[in-house]
Write an enzyme that holds these catalytic residues in place. Structure first.
Site, PDB file in Angstrom:
ATOM      1  N   PRO A  13       0.776  -1.250   0.000  1.00  0.00           N
ATOM      2  CA  PRO A  13       0.000   0.000   0.000  1.00  0.00           C
ATOM      3  C   PRO A  13       0.808   1.303   0.000  1.00  0.00           C
ATOM      4  O   PRO A  13       0.815   2.053   0.980  1.00  0.00           O
ATOM      5  CB  PRO A  13      -0.844  -0.136   1.264  1.00  0.00           C
ATOM      6  CG  PRO A  13       0.004  -0.947   2.177  1.00  0.00           C
ATOM      7  CD  PRO A  13       0.724  -1.923   1.291  1.00  0.00           C
ATOM      8  N   CYS A  14       1.419   1.603  -1.122  1.00  0.00           N
ATOM      9  CA  CYS A  14       2.176   2.856  -1.236  1.00  0.00           C
ATOM     10  C   CYS A  14       1.246   4.072  -1.188  1.00  0.00           C
ATOM     11  O   CYS A  14       1.703   5.182  -0.903  1.00  0.00           O
ATOM     12  CB  CYS A  14       3.040   2.852  -2.495  1.00  0.00           C
ATOM     13  SG  CYS A  14       2.179   2.488  -4.021  1.00  0.00           S
TER      14      CYS A  14
END
Length: 153
Positions: free
Chosen positions: A119-120
């Site tokens: 989850p950037c």
């Protein structure tokens, strides 16, 4: 290596995978063409559907990334950010033991081959601003809103 196309609420995504692990998930740059999903791809598609419906908060998918040791540390730190929460680039740098490497964290974030699952989108500027995202800032904002809305439920 196999490729399948996932039809997300934001447009087509290309999923690259091997028999036992996902190697990439990214927005399709052009009209996406892939094989009929099977095996692991079907599991990924089901988990992505559940995520976009607000029912899934973590992914149980095996991943195989190929980055530098620094990138791998950053991507592991991204996976440790809880659903519905955010961290600044500086906080991620501190978490991996390189407190002054926040720009390098940004570059590793940008090189993340498996977005959403790694989850950037949960990484923001120190001032709370949304900065850069491979799927575009509107998508980043929508993902964060989705997670905020479903964080407790």
């Amino acid at each position: 290596m196999k490729t399948a196309v996932y039809h997300s609420p934001f447009g087509d995504m290309e999923l690259d995978y091997e028999e036992d692990a996902v190697t990439a998930l990214k927005m399709a740059e052009k009209k996406a063409v892939g094989e009929a999903p099977e095996g692991l791809a079907l599991t990924v598609f089901r988990e992505l559907d559940e995520y976009f419906q607000g029912k899934r908060k973590t992914f149980d998918i095996p991943l195989r990334t190929h980055g530098t040791p620094f990138q791998e540390k950053v991507w592991a730190a991204l996976r440790a950010i809880p659903y519905g929460e955010v961290r600044s680039y500086k906080e991620v740098a501190e978490a991996i033991g390189h407190p002054k490497a926040y720009r390098a964290v940004g570059m590793a974030n940008n090189a993340n081959p498996i977005f959403i699952i790694v989850p950037c989108h949960r990484v923001i500027g120190s001032d709370g601003s949304l900065i850069g995202y491979g799927g575009g800032l509107p998508m980043k904002e929508a993902l964060l809103s989705l997670e905020k809305k479903h964080r407790i439920s």
